[in-house]
Structure formats: C-alpha cells, structure tokens
Design a protein around this motif. Structure first.
Motif, PDB file in Angstrom:
ATOM      1  N   SER A 115       0.859  -1.193   0.000  1.00 21.17           N
ATOM      2  CA  SER A 115       0.000   0.000   0.000  1.00 21.17           C
ATOM      3  C   SER A 115       0.888   1.233   0.000  1.00 21.17           C
ATOM      4  O   SER A 115       1.964   1.230   0.610  1.00 21.17           O
ATOM      5  CB  SER A 115      -0.929   0.006   1.217  1.00 21.17           C
ATOM      6  OG  SER A 115      -0.179   0.003   2.429  1.00 21.17           O
ATOM      7  N   TYR A 116       0.451   2.280  -0.669  1.00 20.20           N
ATOM      8  CA  TYR A 116       1.261   3.497  -0.759  1.00 20.20           C
ATOM      9  C   TYR A 116       0.350   4.715  -0.720  1.00 20.20           C
ATOM     10  O   TYR A 116      -0.773   4.689  -1.244  1.00 20.20           O
ATOM     11  CB  TYR A 116       2.088   3.511  -2.049  1.00 20.20           C
ATOM     12  CG  TYR A 116       3.288   4.419  -1.974  1.00 20.20           C
ATOM     13  CD1 TYR A 116       4.442   4.029  -1.300  1.00 20.20           C
ATOM     14  CD2 TYR A 116       3.277   5.678  -2.572  1.00 20.20           C
ATOM     15  CE1 TYR A 116       5.553   4.866  -1.217  1.00 20.20           C
ATOM     16  CE2 TYR A 116       4.385   6.522  -2.496  1.00 20.20           C
ATOM     17  CZ  TYR A 116       5.515   6.116  -1.821  1.00 20.20           C
ATOM     18  OH  TYR A 116       6.613   6.942  -1.726  1.00 20.20           O
ATOM     19  N   PHE A 117       0.853   5.775  -0.097  1.00 19.94           N
ATOM     20  CA  PHE A 117       0.064   6.976   0.169  1.00 19.94           C
ATOM     21  C   PHE A 117       0.838   8.195  -0.321  1.00 19.94           C
ATOM     22  O   PHE A 117       2.008   8.372   0.022  1.00 19.94           O
ATOM     23  CB  PHE A 117      -0.176   7.065   1.678  1.00 19.94           C
ATOM     24  CG  PHE A 117      -1.002   8.229   2.147  1.00 19.94           C
ATOM     25  CD1 PHE A 117      -2.161   8.612   1.487  1.00 19.94           C
ATOM     26  CD2 PHE A 117      -0.645   8.927   3.291  1.00 19.94           C
ATOM     27  CE1 PHE A 117      -2.938   9.668   1.948  1.00 19.94           C
ATOM     28  CE2 PHE A 117      -1.410   9.986   3.762  1.00 19.94           C
ATOM     29  CZ  PHE A 117      -2.553  10.353   3.086  1.00 19.94           C
ATOM     30  N   ILE A 118       0.185   9.020  -1.139  1.00 17.61           N
ATOM     31  CA  ILE A 118       0.780  10.275  -1.609  1.00 17.61           C
ATOM     32  C   ILE A 118      -0.205  11.396  -1.297  1.00 17.61           C
ATOM     33  O   ILE A 118      -1.376  11.335  -1.689  1.00 17.61           O
ATOM     34  CB  ILE A 118       1.069  10.246  -3.120  1.00 17.61           C
ATOM     35  CG1 ILE A 118       1.994   9.070  -3.474  1.00 17.61           C
ATOM     36  CG2 ILE A 118       1.702  11.559  -3.572  1.00 17.61           C
ATOM     37  CD1 ILE A 118       2.220   8.906  -4.969  1.00 17.61           C
ATOM     38  N   THR A 119       0.254  12.412  -0.592  1.00 22.65           N
ATOM     39  CA  THR A 119      -0.658  13.494  -0.201  1.00 22.65           C
ATOM     40  C   THR A 119       0.079  14.807   0.005  1.00 22.65           C
ATOM     41  O   THR A 119       1.271  14.832   0.304  1.00 22.65           O
ATOM     42  CB  THR A 119      -1.402  13.130   1.100  1.00 22.65           C
ATOM     43  OG1 THR A 119      -2.410  14.119   1.372  1.00 22.65           O
ATOM     44  CG2 THR A 119      -0.463  13.058   2.290  1.00 22.65           C
ATOM     45  N   ASP A 120      -0.662  15.892  -0.161  1.00 25.59           N
ATOM     46  CA  ASP A 120      -0.202  17.224   0.229  1.00 25.59           C
ATOM     47  C   ASP A 120      -1.134  17.793   1.299  1.00 25.59           C
ATOM     48  O   ASP A 120      -1.131  18.991   1.551  1.00 25.59           O
ATOM     49  CB  ASP A 120      -0.178  18.163  -0.980  1.00 25.59           C
ATOM     50  CG  ASP A 120      -1.557  18.357  -1.600  1.00 25.59           C
ATOM     51  OD1 ASP A 120      -2.470  17.552  -1.324  1.00 25.59           O
ATOM     52  OD2 ASP A 120      -1.738  19.313  -2.387  1.00 25.59           O
ATOM     53  N   HIS A 121      -1.920  16.910   1.906  1.00 28.88           N
ATOM     54  CA  HIS A 121      -2.964  17.311   2.855  1.00 28.88           C
ATOM     55  C   HIS A 121      -2.335  17.540   4.223  1.00 28.88           C
ATOM     56  O   HIS A 121      -2.067  16.596   4.965  1.00 28.88           O
ATOM     57  CB  HIS A 121      -4.041  16.225   2.909  1.00 28.88           C
ATOM     58  CG  HIS A 121      -5.338  16.678   3.494  1.00 28.88           C
ATOM     59  ND1 HIS A 121      -5.435  17.197   4.762  1.00 28.88           N
ATOM     60  CD2 HIS A 121      -6.595  16.697   2.987  1.00 28.88           C
ATOM     61  CE1 HIS A 121      -6.695  17.503   5.014  1.00 28.88           C
ATOM     62  NE2 HIS A 121      -7.415  17.217   3.950  1.00 28.88           N
ATOM     63  N   PHE A 122      -2.107  18.790   4.567  1.00 32.01           N
ATOM     64  CA  PHE A 122      -1.415  19.160   5.799  1.00 32.01           C
ATOM     65  C   PHE A 122      -2.085  18.577   7.043  1.00 32.01           C
ATOM     66  O   PHE A 122      -1.418  18.187   8.008  1.00 32.01           O
ATOM     67  CB  PHE A 122      -1.343  20.691   5.885  1.00 32.01           C
ATOM     68  CG  PHE A 122      -0.957  21.226   7.231  1.00 32.01           C
ATOM     69  CD1 PHE A 122       0.265  20.926   7.780  1.00 32.01           C
ATOM     70  CD2 PHE A 122      -1.821  22.047   7.944  1.00 32.01           C
ATOM     71  CE1 PHE A 122       0.634  21.431   9.029  1.00 32.01           C
ATOM     72  CE2 PHE A 122      -1.461  22.547   9.186  1.00 32.01           C
ATOM     73  CZ  PHE A 122      -0.230  22.240   9.725  1.00 32.01           C
ATOM     74  N   HIS A 123      -3.426  18.486   7.033  1.00 31.90           N
ATOM     75  CA  HIS A 123      -4.122  17.995   8.224  1.00 31.90           C
ATOM     76  C   HIS A 123      -3.775  16.543   8.534  1.00 31.90           C
ATOM     77  O   HIS A 123      -4.018  16.073   9.640  1.00 31.90           O
ATOM     78  CB  HIS A 123      -5.637  18.119   8.039  1.00 31.90           C
ATOM     79  CG  HIS A 123      -6.100  19.521   7.783  1.00 31.90           C
ATOM     80  ND1 HIS A 123      -5.679  20.587   8.530  1.00 31.90           N
ATOM     81  CD2 HIS A 123      -6.953  20.031   6.850  1.00 31.90           C
ATOM     82  CE1 HIS A 123      -6.243  21.699   8.072  1.00 31.90           C
ATOM     83  NE2 HIS A 123      -7.006  21.395   7.055  1.00 31.90           N
ATOM     84  N   MET A 124      -3.232  15.829   7.555  1.00 31.20           N
ATOM     85  CA  MET A 124      -2.884  14.427   7.768  1.00 31.20           C
ATOM     86  C   MET A 124      -1.769  14.250   8.792  1.00 31.20           C
ATOM     87  O   MET A 124      -1.609  13.174   9.345  1.00 31.20           O
ATOM     88  CB  MET A 124      -2.451  13.781   6.446  1.00 31.20           C
ATOM     89  CG  MET A 124      -3.595  13.485   5.508  1.00 31.20           C
ATOM     90  SD  MET A 124      -4.562  12.098   6.130  1.00 31.20           S
ATOM     91  CE  MET A 124      -5.622  11.816   4.719  1.00 31.20           C
ATOM     92  N   TRP A 125      -0.965  15.288   9.013  1.00 29.72           N
ATOM     93  CA  TRP A 125       0.126  15.101   9.976  1.00 29.72           C
ATOM     94  C   TRP A 125       0.223  16.216  11.011  1.00 29.72           C
ATOM     95  O   TRP A 125       1.157  16.248  11.806  1.00 29.72           O
ATOM     96  CB  TRP A 125       1.464  14.896   9.249  1.00 29.72           C
ATOM     97  CG  TRP A 125       2.102  16.075   8.621  1.00 29.72           C
ATOM     98  CD1 TRP A 125       2.992  16.930   9.196  1.00 29.72           C
ATOM     99  CD2 TRP A 125       1.947  16.523   7.268  1.00 29.72           C
ATOM    100  NE1 TRP A 125       3.381  17.887   8.298  1.00 29.72           N
ATOM    101  CE2 TRP A 125       2.777  17.663   7.097  1.00 29.72           C
ATOM    102  CE3 TRP A 125       1.206  16.068   6.185  1.00 29.72           C
ATOM    103  CZ2 TRP A 125       2.857  18.349   5.890  1.00 29.72           C
ATOM    104  CZ3 TRP A 125       1.293  16.751   4.993  1.00 29.72           C
ATOM    105  CH2 TRP A 125       2.106  17.866   4.855  1.00 29.72           C
ATOM    106  N   GLU A 126      -0.761  17.102  11.049  1.00 35.49           N
ATOM    107  CA  GLU A 126      -0.706  18.122  12.090  1.00 35.49           C
ATOM    108  C   GLU A 126      -1.304  17.589  13.390  1.00 35.49           C
ATOM    109  O   GLU A 126      -1.966  16.546  13.432  1.00 35.49           O
ATOM    110  CB  GLU A 126      -1.451  19.383  11.647  1.00 35.49           C
ATOM    111  CG  GLU A 126      -2.949  19.245  11.621  1.00 35.49           C
ATOM    112  CD  GLU A 126      -3.639  20.576  11.365  1.00 35.49           C
ATOM    113  OE1 GLU A 126      -3.116  21.606  11.814  1.00 35.49           O
ATOM    114  OE2 GLU A 126      -4.694  20.569  10.722  1.00 35.49           O
ATOM    115  N   GLN A 127      -1.091  18.310  14.479  1.00 33.67           N
ATOM    116  CA  GLN A 127      -1.585  17.894  15.781  1.00 33.67           C
ATOM    117  C   GLN A 127      -3.104  17.753  15.748  1.00 33.67           C
ATOM    118  O   GLN A 127      -3.813  18.603  15.242  1.00 33.67           O
ATOM    119  CB  GLN A 127      -1.189  18.908  16.859  1.00 33.67           C
ATOM    120  CG  GLN A 127      -1.583  18.478  18.263  1.00 33.67           C
ATOM    121  CD  GLN A 127      -1.251  19.536  19.312  1.00 33.67           C
ATOM    122  OE1 GLN A 127      -1.260  20.723  19.008  1.00 33.67           O
ATOM    123  NE2 GLN A 127      -0.960  19.109  20.515  1.00 33.67           N
TER     124      GLN A 127
END
Length: 499
Positions: A115-127
């Motif tokens: 499985s592989y994930f590509i994103t520019d979605h900032f909320h995916m790694w913010e607190q």
C-alpha cells in the motif's frame, strides 16, 4: 486486483463534467451559481472508462471525519468529531499490508499487498489528526500547502493583506520560496508523483495506491491563466480573497468579490483535472485498466454562493456539501454507464479490501460495492446518512432529504474514544467508560428541514410543515438506520427520535 483511490478535497459535483454534461453551472443544481461551463476533459475521460454514481453522498464532515469514514468503514460523526485514528481502529492500509514497520520482503512473504500513500494534505500530519499515514507500506508527503508550518526564511513575499496574520501566511511564504512553474503546484506534484510510483511499482500484485489531493480546497491561488477562463481580470482585482469566509457571503464581500472567489475555485478544479490526466496517461501506457480498480471522489462539497453562503460548517448538509462525485473504473465492468444506487465514502473500505483479497472486519457501516460494479440492478442501501458531530443529521433516499435538527439543548451528547477535540474544539468532560460528556455544544440555528430534490435540487424550500407525512416517514427511517448501525442510543434522544 489493484486499487487506486483518489480523494480531491472540497470538490463540488456540479463542477465535474460527468455531472454537468456541458451545462452552465446555474443550470445544473443551483441557480445561484455563475453561467460558466467548467471544462474537465480528464474527469470525462475517466467516466467513459467506468461507472458514474449519481447518488453518492458524503458521511461524516468536514475533512478529517470524512477520511476516518474511508479509513475505518464507519461513520465517525455519530460517535466523535475531528481527530486521529484511535488505537483500536482497524484502518484500511493495515488491513491490506499488515503490521507497519516490517520489511517489504517480510510483508510480501506474508501475502500482504503493498500500500502506498501520496498526499499534500497538511491535516494528515498536524496535531489532532496526524497519524493517518502510519499503516501504509510507504508514503510521501508534499510539503507547503495551506497552513503547513514548513519554510521560515525571513524574506519578503506576496501575501493577501487579510492573511498576513493568519495561518495561511505560511502557505504564501512556502509557495513563494518553492513554486517556480505550474509543475510545482501541489496537485501537479500529486499526480506526477503518482504516475512515477506506478511506473516503478505496477508489477506488485493487488497493490493499493491512495492519493489525497488537497485541491481544490482553499486557499485558491491557481495560475492566473486559469482564473482568466472565468474572470478576465485574473488577479488584477481590488481584493484577492484566497479563502472565502464560512458565512453568508454578503456580510464579507461585494458581489464582484464573490464572483472572483467563484472564478478562483473553478480555476482550481480545472487545474486539478489537467493534472489528473497525467495519472490517466500512465494508466493507459501501462495497460493498468485491465487489472486496476480506480475510485475518484471527494470528502464533501462546499457552498459557493448557494443558500447565500460560501464555505462549509454553517448549516445543514445541503446538496452543495453532501451530494458528491463518485466515479469508479472497474476491470471487466461496464464503461460509460451510470448507476443510481446510494453510495457513500464508508463503502470504499470493504470494496478495496475485496479487491485486495482481504476479509472485511465485522461491525463496518460500509457496503461492498463489487456487486453494484458488476451489475446495474444489484441492490445496495435504501438510505444514505451524513452529518457533523453534534450537529444535525441528514438522511436521503436520493429524492427526498431530511435534515433532522437536535433538540434545543443539543443533549445528551458524548464523545467516544480516547482522542480529545483539538482542531475543532468541543467542551469535553473527563474520560469515563470509553466516552466523554460534551457540554455547551451549540447546534445550527436552522430548523428541521425537508426537501424534494426532484423539484428543488438546491434545497431552498423547507417542506417540513407542508409534507408532514413524508417528514415523519424519513424520521422513522433515520431512527431505524441509527439503530441498525448501532449508533449511540443517546443520538435518538438528542435528535428527538426516541418515541
């Protein structure tokens, strides 16, 4: 079977060619939209490859709740609001690839697909929500979008006056330092990197590739040539508004300013569509259509003049927000056809697991779409539901839609799970027996609303008093649906459905 899931954030259904079919926006759903035709040739191209679902609805809103629906196959909004995956969530990538942090060789030896994930979605790694990437075999983050705290260089850079003291200042600093050409725009990077990953990895069996593209979510700053397709002024305007207020637009903007916001949003959709073509080209080149299911959708729409509003989060989940694009290309399935079954984002979970040859855990709310993909007459569900935690709950059969408001006190309400409310705050009590009491949770000041979308697709007229029998029928259906889903029992009391 391989699977690719593409989620474009805040993509309005009426801006997608397979749904507007060449009609001006104001003739599709909402007369409050401009008279532009939005060209999306690559979405059209995908639709010709697959199946267009006319009755697709979001579940939990806004952004991250919708993603937890996808990752767990369960409606989050019935139990909790915006937050991370919980320790006991059976998230989709781990169900496919097995425990994280093992070697790729060991994973494949154990019969677990990549499985592989590509994103520019900032909320995916913010607190507050930053762990959705952890279950994948591999992942790639494209930095700099929206409020991503990335570059800190002390340089002068162009930034709208209204954003200089907001989190969006980060976005404009980031793009000033890193964006040199159209290829550097975020959606261009997403689809280009996805094409590169397919080139290098397409020989894996039953792989799962997940793309989470933040565009066309605000801030809206596409190349000026795209804006000029809808507003000849381009960016030569008295006030550039990259993020429309989540409110009645005439409290914050002139009509000309609102029209420019609409133009920037439309331009962002066209930009996304162009770069989607990069991925579709690679699918053609590698002949992946014969063994790869591709799902293209969004988390929710947005108000863009509808109901006199711009943005989200303000009122019921009317059509502009809840009714979403959902297109599936399925190997061996029909091409260039439409389906009217009611599909939802929670259905991605069991459908992808089926494609990967993996069992679906029990107690999921989603339904496997495979039978519907293989036969236009296959049954699915009678009603779709959607909502935001602590707010109204929507139920629809595709024609009639009921938005059930809670009681005046909006109680009782509990937040389930160990996570606490951060990004969207709620007043939470102590953690007791797996839940926290939510106090002082104001709801929308909008009454229970009934719409007949066959005559009022934008849902401007409330028929709740005029069609009391139909409203009661849908209230009973909502009650039965919540019971079937084993939703927290207090939801019935909060929504006035306990009798």
């Amino acid at each position: 079977m391989n699977s690719i899931v593409i989620v474009c954030d805040t993509l309005r259904r009426d801006h997608c060619g397979p749904y507007h079919n060449g009609r001006p926006l104001n003739q599709v759903v909402s007369a409050e939209q401009p008279d532009w035709v939005i060209p999306t040739p690559n979405m059209d191209r995908l639709a010709q490859r697959g199946i267009v679902f006319d009755n697709a609805y979001c579940g939990s809103t806004p952004c991250m709740p919708a993603r937890r629906d996808i990752y767990t196959g369960r409606y989050e909004f019935l139990e909790r609001g915006w937050g991370p995956l919980e320790d006991d969530d059976l998230d989709l990538p781990r169900q496919i690839s097995g425990p994280p942090n093992s070697s790729l060789n060991k994973q494949l030896d154990n019969g677990n697909p990549v499985s592989y994930f590509i994103t520019d979605h900032f909320h995916m790694w913010e607190q507050g929500a930053g762990n959705y990437h952890m279950g994948y075999t591999g992942f790639e983050f494209i930095r700099g979008h929206e409020a991503d705290a990335w570059r800190t260089d002390p340089v002068e850079f162009p930034c709208p006056e209204s954003e200089k003291n907001t989190k969006l200042e980060r976005h404009f600093r980031n793009v000033h330092l890193t964006r040199k050409s159209e290829e550097d725009y975020f959606c261009a990077q997403i689809f280009s990197k996805a094409a590169d990953w397919l080139e290098a990895n397409h020989t894996h069996d039953d792989f799962y590739l997940h793309l989470d593209c933040f565009d066309p979510h605000e801030p809206w700053d596409p190349p000026e040539e795209y804006v000029k397709m809808f507003d000849p002024r381009g960016y030569d305007v008295d006030r550039f508004i990259p993020q429309a207020p989540y409110d009645e637009w005439n409290k914050h903007m002139t009509e000309q300013q609102k029209n420019h916001v609409q133009a920037c949003y439309a331009a962002n959709v066209v930009l996304v569509d162009k770069w989607l073509g990069k991925l579709l080209d690679k699918m053609d080149e590698l002949d992946l259509w014969s063994n790869t299911m591709l799902i293209f959708t969004t988390d929710h729409g947005t108000y863009n003049g509808d109901h006199g509003r711009t943005g989200k989060l303000q009122t019921h989940q009317y059509d502009a927000v809840a009714h979403i694009p959902f297109i599936v290309a399925y190997p061996g399935g029909e091409q260039g056809v439409r389906r009217d079954q009611l599909v939802q984002l929670v259905d991605i979970y069991p459908t992808v697991l089926r494609a990967a040859g993996k069992p679906c855990p029990p107690d999921r709310h989603g339904l496997d779409l495979t039978p519907v993909l293989e036969s236009g007459t296959a049954p699915l569900r009678d009603y779709a539901i959607s909502g935001m935690f602590g707010r109204s709950v929507t139920i629809t059969d595709g024609r009639w839609t009921l938005h059930q408001s809670p009681n005046a006190e909006n109680q009782p309400l509990y937040w389930y799970g160990t996570a606490v409310a951060k990004f969207i705050p709620y007043d939470l009590g102590p953690y007791v027996d797996g839940k926290r009491l939510v106090s002082d949770c104001a709801s929308w000041p909008t009454p229970t609303w009934l719409s007949d979308k066959s005559t009022d697709p934008s849902e401007l007229v409330n028929l709740a008093d005029q069609e009391q029998k139909k409203a009661a029928e849908l209230q009973q259906a909502l009650k039965q649906t919540l019971v079937k889903l084993q939703a927290p029992s207090e939801q019935l009391e909060r929504l006035g459905l306990q009798d």
